[in-house]
Scaffold this motif. Structure first.
Motif, short mmCIF file in Angstrom:
data_model
loop_
_atom_site.label_atom_id
_atom_site.label_comp_id
_atom_site.label_asym_id
_atom_site.label_seq_id
_atom_site.Cartn_x
_atom_site.Cartn_y
_atom_site.Cartn_z
N CYS A 88 -39.06 1.91 5.98
CA CYS A 88 -40.04 1.92 7.06
C CYS A 88 -40.11 3.32 7.68
O CYS A 88 -39.08 3.98 7.86
CB CYS A 88 -39.64 0.89 8.12
N ALA A 89 -41.31 3.77 8.01
CA ALA A 89 -41.49 5.11 8.60
C ALA A 89 -40.92 5.22 10.01
O ALA A 89 -40.61 6.31 10.47
CB ALA A 89 -42.98 5.46 8.62
N ALA A 94 -34.95 -0.50 4.76
CA ALA A 94 -35.61 -0.90 3.52
C ALA A 94 -36.01 -2.37 3.62
O ALA A 94 -35.30 -3.17 4.22
CB ALA A 94 -34.66 -0.70 2.35
N PRO A 95 -37.14 -2.73 3.03
CA PRO A 95 -37.57 -4.13 3.11
C PRO A 95 -36.66 -5.02 2.27
O PRO A 95 -36.21 -4.61 1.21
CB PRO A 95 -38.99 -4.10 2.54
N ASN A 96 -36.38 -6.22 2.78
CA ASN A 96 -35.53 -7.15 2.06
C ASN A 96 -36.30 -7.88 0.97
O ASN A 96 -35.96 -7.81 -0.19
CB ASN A 96 -34.91 -8.16 3.02
N TRP A 97 -37.32 -8.60 1.35
CA TRP A 97 -38.04 -9.43 0.39
C TRP A 97 -39.54 -9.24 0.48
O TRP A 97 -40.27 -9.66 -0.39
CB TRP A 97 -37.70 -10.90 0.61
N LYS A 98 -40.01 -8.59 1.52
CA LYS A 98 -41.43 -8.41 1.72
C LYS A 98 -41.79 -6.95 1.56
O LYS A 98 -41.01 -6.07 1.92
CB LYS A 98 -41.80 -8.89 3.13
N ARG A 99 -42.98 -6.68 1.03
CA ARG A 99 -43.42 -5.30 0.88
C ARG A 99 -43.71 -4.69 2.25
O ARG A 99 -44.00 -5.39 3.20
CB ARG A 99 -44.68 -5.26 0.03
N LEU A 100 -43.63 -3.38 2.30
CA LEU A 100 -43.95 -2.68 3.55
C LEU A 100 -45.45 -2.77 3.81
O LEU A 100 -46.26 -2.69 2.90
CB LEU A 100 -43.52 -1.22 3.46
N ALA A 101 -45.82 -2.92 5.07
CA ALA A 101 -47.22 -3.02 5.47
C ALA A 101 -47.84 -1.63 5.55
O ALA A 101 -47.18 -0.66 5.92
CB ALA A 101 -47.33 -3.72 6.82
N VAL A 102 -49.12 -1.55 5.22
CA VAL A 102 -49.84 -0.28 5.33
C VAL A 102 -50.31 -0.14 6.77
O VAL A 102 -51.09 -0.94 7.27
CB VAL A 102 -51.05 -0.26 4.37
N ASP A 103 -49.80 0.89 7.46
CA ASP A 103 -50.20 1.15 8.83
C ASP A 103 -51.37 2.12 8.82
O ASP A 103 -51.34 3.13 8.11
CB ASP A 103 -49.03 1.75 9.63
N HIS A 104 -52.41 1.80 9.58
CA HIS A 104 -53.59 2.66 9.61
C HIS A 104 -54.16 2.74 11.01
O HIS A 104 -53.93 1.87 11.84
CB HIS A 104 -54.65 2.13 8.64
N LEU A 115 -44.90 0.53 7.10
CA LEU A 115 -43.98 0.02 8.12
C LEU A 115 -43.44 -1.35 7.73
O LEU A 115 -44.11 -2.12 7.04
CB LEU A 115 -44.71 -0.12 9.46
N CYS A 116 -42.24 -1.66 8.24
CA CYS A 116 -41.69 -3.00 8.07
C CYS A 116 -42.48 -3.95 8.97
O CYS A 116 -43.24 -3.52 9.84
CB CYS A 116 -40.20 -3.03 8.41
N ALA A 117 -42.30 -5.23 8.78
CA ALA A 117 -43.07 -6.23 9.53
C ALA A 117 -42.84 -6.12 11.03
O ALA A 117 -43.78 -6.21 11.82
CB ALA A 117 -42.72 -7.62 9.02
N LYS A 118 -41.60 -5.89 11.45
CA LYS A 118 -41.29 -5.81 12.89
C LYS A 118 -41.97 -4.61 13.55
O LYS A 118 -42.59 -4.73 14.60
CB LYS A 118 -39.78 -5.73 13.13
N CYS A 119 -41.86 -3.45 12.94
CA CYS A 119 -42.46 -2.24 13.51
C CYS A 119 -43.99 -2.34 13.50
O CYS A 119 -44.65 -1.94 14.46
CB CYS A 119 -42.00 -1.00 12.76
N ASN A 120 -44.54 -2.88 12.44
CA ASN A 120 -45.99 -3.03 12.35
C ASN A 120 -46.50 -3.98 13.43
O ASN A 120 -47.49 -3.71 14.10
CB ASN A 120 -46.37 -3.55 10.96
N ARG A 121 -45.77 -5.08 13.64
CA ARG A 121 -46.13 -6.03 14.69
C ARG A 121 -46.00 -5.40 16.08
O ARG A 121 -46.84 -5.60 16.95
CB ARG A 121 -45.26 -7.29 14.60
#
Length: 167
Positions: A88-89, A94-104, A115-121
């Motif tokens: 995650c930026a 590092a992601p465990n089981w899910k791909r990193l989300a594209v932040d835009h 970004l990881c799911a938590k940071c993206n959220r």
């Protein structure tokens, strides 16, 4: 009956007519296909068929979504992933089981990173507003003694047990 319903019914009728026309012209294709893809065949191989469909969707569908929503190809995603060392930026996990989300950037559409799911959220909940994020940082950095509600010496658990805390 509304205009929309009338239009919709017309479309359905045109679609049915086109389907019948195509089926009449392609009987040599349809008959063997129906035999090969009967319900019995589907029931027999349902787990295998669904697994293949899911795997295909996960790869193909993900690529289509990446390109349609963000204008990013699978190769560009991989390059960005490698540039960030697969983490995650923001939090560098590092992601465990899910791909990193594209932040835009929602205004310009430019991709900022992965970004990881938590940071993206978290960024999403702050509506990408830097002033709100700055306020949150200042709030976290304030001394707990300056807070409005001071901490009490005894907790609820201590009161219930009859003990006084040593704070």
């Amino acid at each position: 009956m509304s205009v929309y319903e009338t239009y919709s019914e017309k479309q359905k009728a045109q679609r049915r007519k086109a389907n019948r026309k195509w089926a009449a012209a392609n009987k040599d294709y349809i008959t063997p296909w129906r035999k090969a893809n009967s319900r019995r065949s589907y029931r027999k191989h349902a787990v295998k068929i669904l697994a293949l469909a899911k795997a295909n969707y996960n790869e193909v569908g993900r690529s289509k979504v990446l390109f349609k929503k963000y204008g990013v190809t699978e190769k560009q995603y991989a390059e960005l992933f490698n540039k960030q060392n697969g983490a995650c930026a923001i939090c560098a996990t590092a992601p465990n089981w899910k791909r990193l989300a594209v932040d835009h950037n929602h205004d310009t559409g430019h991709v900022r990173g992965l970004l990881c799911a938590k940071c993206n959220r978290g960024i999403g909940l702050f509506s990408d507003d830097r002033t709100l994020l700055d306020r949150a940082i200042r709030y976290l950095n304030t001394d707990s003694k300056k807070r409005i509600v001071p901490r009490k010496d005894t907790t609820i658990c201590d009161k219930m047990s009859g003990r006084q805390s040593q704070l």
